[in-house]
Design a protein around this motif. Structure first.
Motif, PDB file in Angstrom:
ATOM      1  N   VAL A  84      69.181  48.500  25.486  1.00 22.18           N
ATOM      2  CA  VAL A  84      69.263  49.170  24.153  1.00 22.18           C
ATOM      3  C   VAL A  84      70.787  48.304  23.306  1.00 22.18           C
ATOM      4  N   ILE A  85      71.019  47.331  24.126  1.00 23.18           N
ATOM      5  CA  ILE A  85      72.123  46.871  23.582  1.00 23.18           C
ATOM      6  C   ILE A  85      72.170  46.161  22.299  1.00 23.18           C
ATOM      7  N   VAL A  86      70.698  45.310  22.579  1.00 18.93           N
ATOM      8  CA  VAL A  86      71.216  44.600  20.881  1.00 18.93           C
ATOM      9  C   VAL A  86      70.833  45.561  19.984  1.00 18.93           C
ATOM     10  N   PRO A  87      70.315  46.458  19.770  1.00 18.64           N
ATOM     11  CA  PRO A  87      70.134  47.414  18.976  1.00 18.64           C
ATOM     12  C   PRO A  87      71.345  48.173  18.167  1.00 18.64           C
ATOM     13  N   MET A  88      71.578  48.400  19.758  1.00 22.61           N
ATOM     14  CA  MET A  88      73.360  49.493  19.312  1.00 22.61           C
ATOM     15  C   MET A  88      74.376  48.347  18.503  1.00 22.61           C
ATOM     16  N   VAL A  89      74.393  47.032  18.926  1.00 24.06           N
ATOM     17  CA  VAL A  89      75.761  46.017  18.872  1.00 24.06           C
ATOM     18  C   VAL A  89      75.116  45.822  17.357  1.00 24.06           C
ATOM     19  N   PHE A  90      74.076  45.262  16.780  1.00 20.69           N
ATOM     20  CA  PHE A  90      73.548  45.258  15.960  1.00 20.69           C
ATOM     21  C   PHE A  90      73.845  46.048  14.509  1.00 20.69           C
ATOM     22  N   THR A  91      73.287  47.291  14.825  1.00 26.31           N
ATOM     23  CA  THR A  91      73.233  48.884  13.749  1.00 26.31           C
ATOM     24  C   THR A  91      74.762  49.318  13.818  1.00 26.31           C
ATOM     25  N   ALA A 174      67.497  34.730  18.682  1.00 28.44           N
ATOM     26  CA  ALA A 174      69.026  35.561  18.667  1.00 28.44           C
ATOM     27  C   ALA A 174      68.974  37.204  18.840  1.00 28.44           C
ATOM     28  N   PHE A 175      68.164  37.992  18.849  1.00 30.31           N
ATOM     29  CA  PHE A 175      67.328  39.883  19.105  1.00 30.31           C
ATOM     30  C   PHE A 175      66.572  39.313  20.250  1.00 30.31           C
ATOM     31  N   ALA A 176      66.170  37.928  21.042  1.00 25.46           N
ATOM     32  CA  ALA A 176      65.181  38.437  21.806  1.00 25.46           C
ATOM     33  C   ALA A 176      65.861  38.274  23.274  1.00 25.46           C
ATOM     34  N   ASP A 177      67.542  37.947  23.191  1.00 20.61           N
ATOM     35  CA  ASP A 177      68.164  37.686  24.239  1.00 20.61           C
ATOM     36  C   ASP A 177      69.654  38.253  24.254  1.00 20.61           C
ATOM     37  N   ASN A 178      69.609  38.466  25.503  1.00 19.77           N
ATOM     38  CA  ASN A 178      70.379  39.283  25.550  1.00 19.77           C
ATOM     39  C   ASN A 178      72.502  38.893  25.691  1.00 19.77           C
ATOM     40  N   HIS A 196      77.183  45.597   1.790  1.00 19.93           N
ATOM     41  CA  HIS A 196      78.048  46.607   1.453  1.00 19.93           C
ATOM     42  C   HIS A 196      77.824  45.714  -0.149  1.00 19.93           C
ATOM     43  N   LYS A 197      77.792  44.432  -0.153  1.00 21.65           N
ATOM     44  CA  LYS A 197      78.058  44.074  -1.456  1.00 21.65           C
ATOM     45  C   LYS A 197      77.094  44.448  -2.346  1.00 21.65           C
ATOM     46  N   LEU A 198      75.570  44.439  -2.054  1.00 18.75           N
ATOM     47  CA  LEU A 198      74.828  45.292  -2.813  1.00 18.75           C
ATOM     48  C   LEU A 198      74.334  46.494  -3.223  1.00 18.75           C
ATOM     49  N   GLY A 199      75.164  47.141  -2.418  1.00 20.03           N
ATOM     50  CA  GLY A 199      75.418  48.537  -2.620  1.00 20.03           C
ATOM     51  C   GLY A 199      74.272  49.484  -2.609  1.00 20.03           C
ATOM     52  N   ASP A 200      74.283  50.054  -3.484  1.00 17.05           N
ATOM     53  CA  ASP A 200      72.675  51.146  -3.205  1.00 17.05           C
ATOM     54  C   ASP A 200      71.745  50.895  -3.302  1.00 17.05           C
ATOM     55  N   LYS A 201      71.392  49.319  -4.054  1.00 15.60           N
ATOM     56  CA  LYS A 201      70.539  48.693  -3.597  1.00 15.60           C
ATOM     57  C   LYS A 201      69.513  48.632  -2.097  1.00 15.60           C
ATOM     58  N   VAL A 202      70.304  48.696  -1.109  1.00  8.91           N
ATOM     59  CA  VAL A 202      69.690  49.104   0.043  1.00  8.91           C
ATOM     60  C   VAL A 202      70.137  49.959   0.799  1.00  8.91           C
ATOM     61  N   THR A 203      69.437  51.423  -0.063  1.00  8.21           N
ATOM     62  CA  THR A 203      70.188  52.142   0.782  1.00  8.21           C
ATOM     63  C   THR A 203      69.045  52.965   1.788  1.00  8.21           C
ATOM     64  N   VAL A 204      67.609  52.350   1.812  1.00  5.22           N
ATOM     65  CA  VAL A 204      66.867  52.705   2.725  1.00  5.22           C
ATOM     66  C   VAL A 204      67.569  51.280   3.744  1.00  5.22           C
ATOM     67  N   LEU A 205      67.891  50.862   3.626  1.00  8.22           N
ATOM     68  CA  LEU A 205      67.882  49.534   5.013  1.00  8.22           C
ATOM     69  C   LEU A 205      68.715  50.031   6.158  1.00  8.22           C
ATOM     70  N   LYS A 206      70.246  50.633   4.892  1.00  9.07           N
ATOM     71  CA  LYS A 206      71.533  50.871   5.731  1.00  9.07           C
ATOM     72  C   LYS A 206      70.745  53.097   6.097  1.00  9.07           C
ATOM     73  N   LYS A 207      69.848  53.679   6.171  1.00  8.11           N
ATOM     74  CA  LYS A 207      69.416  54.972   6.592  1.00  8.11           C
ATOM     75  C   LYS A 207      68.906  54.411   7.856  1.00  8.11           C
ATOM     76  N   PHE A 208      67.498  53.568   7.705  1.00  5.37           N
ATOM     77  CA  PHE A 208      66.765  53.609   8.930  1.00  5.37           C
ATOM     78  C   PHE A 208      68.136  52.883   9.541  1.00  5.37           C
ATOM     79  N   MET A 209      69.153  52.452   9.547  1.00 11.79           N
ATOM     80  CA  MET A 209      69.885  51.632  10.900  1.00 11.79           C
ATOM     81  C   MET A 209      70.745  52.983  11.357  1.00 11.79           C
ATOM     82  N   GLU A 210      70.629  53.716  10.534  1.00  7.67           N
ATOM     83  CA  GLU A 210      71.320  55.207  10.640  1.00  7.67           C
ATOM     84  C   GLU A 210      70.449  55.682  11.899  1.00  7.67           C
TER      85      GLU A 210
END
Length: 449
Positions: A84-91, A174-178, A196-210
């Motif tokens: 879980v290193i890669v998903p943890m660091v990225f998110t 990059a995601f395949a290599d720890n 951050h720049k796109l703001g509310d346009k990416v709420t679904v992706l932000k929620k998914f990452m959370e």
């Protein structure tokens, strides 16, 4: 009430890890004594059988028919964390970028993080240079290495490649290599700022990452809490059973000098840093970080220790999540105080035992190369000794005697690498506390609890 429960659980885990550490050291020392006794009494075959059943690396050439129970258990634990290193660091970094709404604040945090990393690194390099030069002048690095193979098993590379490789040419790769954590950090910052720049346009992706981040946190908490102490016992016992006294005898001066330097910097250096740059009680920091240091010592991997380090900084040291989520993964990638200290002393040891002249100018160049090379060191067990060859190549320490001494370092360095990891994770947490304090966002009630 919630904070008290968290502190109670953390203290319980720290006690369990400390007990596991002591038991692991006792069991490891017992295995060393048993092996020495068996070897002396002509029972080498019996020890080889015990080693095959319990400790053998089953991926090695001579481990094809081994059971390696302790090796398997230890690797299962390490891999569960690395998973879980890669998903943890990225998110975590991506969400931190989204949370920091003030881009000026982001710039300040980045600047302060790098500044504090450099302060501890330079302090460590100065101490290592003084120790290495002192031991060299006392003639304690005159070690006989003629009985070793001259095959170093590594090639030097330009340490500046770490800058080039920071930006990946392929996202999936990059995601395949720890080992490409620096690339993940770059991608996370880019994604986070763009979101951050796109703001509310990416709420679904932000929620998914959370949600991904929450899932990863639950997995890590379960693995560390339920299996951490047992894994520490298994990892330590196997390490000392495999790396016995016959590896430590040939270069006792290097082992003792490096170990004492690392311990002093760990116990004194970071406490002074906390006191000078934050004004906080350094003993609170030491007490709460002790289990992280023990965990890093046992796993010998900054990457595997990152989840516990992050949890401790946020829940027990009062570092806000946005600061911890940015500073700690970045520190795991570029802040390698312990690695740099080890590489400086090791380079001086190799140069001294190989007949090269050591001057103040040489040590300065070694320190600079060690600092750059340590940035590119993967946060994985044994990586520091491998990357050391980059420093040796840069200095021109490549004659046969130097390669023999380097081979000796590869043979004896695992116990030292364990202590190196403790320093690396300590330094990351100290920087996170200092950054949060300077930003006025550190929860001092939590820190002092």
């Amino acid at each position: 009430m919630k904070q008290k429960k968290q502190n109670s659980a953390a203290n319980k885990l720290a006690i369990q890890m400390a007990i596991a550490l002591v038991l692991g050291l006792i069991a490891g020392a017992g295995c060393i004594l048993i092996r020495e006794q068996m070897m002396a009494n002509g029972q080498a075959d019996l020890w080889n059988t015990i080693n095959s059943v319990l400790f053998q690396d089953i991926t090695a050439e001579d481990g094809a028919n081994a059971f390696g129970i302790f090796y398997i258990l230890g690797q299962l634990f390490i891999k569960a964390l690395q998973l879980v290193i890669v998903p943890m660091v990225f998110t975590s970094i991506t969400l931190a970028m989204c949370t920091i709404s003030d881009t000026r604040k982001l710039g300040r945090i980045s600047y302060k993080t790098i500044k504090y990393f450099l302060i501890t690194s330079f302090a460590g390099l100065i101490v290592a240079g003084i120790v290495g030069m002192s031991v060299y002048h006392f003639g304690l690095f005159d070690v006989e290495v003629s009985n070793l193979s001259a095959s170093a098993g590594s090639t030097g590379t330009n340490p500046l490649l770490v800058v080039v490789n920071a930006i990946p040419s392929n996202i999936i790769g990059a995601f395949a290599d720890n080992g490409a954590v620096l690339s993940i950090v770059f991608l996370a910052v880019a994604f986070g700022l763009s979101m951050h720049k796109l703001g509310d346009k990416v709420t679904v992706l932000k929620k998914f990452m959370e949600e991904i981040n929450d899932i990863v946190t639950v997995i890590l908490s379960f693995v560390i809490t339920k299996f951490g102490p047992a894994a520490i016992f298994v990892l330590l016992t196997r390490t000392f059973a495999v790396y016995g006294i016959e590896h430590l005898k040939p270069a006792a001066a290097y082992v003792i000098a490096t170990t004492l330097t690392l311990l002093v910097f760990l116990i004194v250096g970071y406490e002074l840093f906390i006191k000078v740059f934050t004004g906080l009680n350094p003993f609170k920091f030491t007490k709460k970080m002790s289990k992280v240091a023990l965990f890093g010592f046992s796993t010998s991997s900054s990457a595997a220790t990152l989840p516990l380090n992050t949890q401790t900084c946020i829940e027990e040291l009062g570092v806000p999540k946005d600061v911890a989520s940015f500073t700690l993964p970045l520190g795991m990638t570029v802040n390698m105080d312990g690695t740099a200290i080890m590489q400086v002393i090791a380079a001086i040891f190799i140069a001294g035992s190989a007949g090269y002249e050591i001057t103040i100018g040489n040590i300065v160049v070694i320190a600079v190369l060690a600092l750059i090379a340590s940035v590119g060191t993967p946060a994985a067990p044994g990586a520091g000794a491998i990357i050391l060859f980059t420093v040796l190549s840069g200095m021109g320490y490549t004659n046969d005697a130097a390669l023999l001494a380097y081979s000796l370092i590869l043979a004896i360095n695992r116990p030292i690498e364990m202590l190196v990891t403790s320093l690396n994770v300590y330094g990351d947490a100290a920087a996170a506390v200092a950054v949060a304090k300077s930003e006025g966002t550190l929860d001092e009630d939590v820190y002092n609890a």
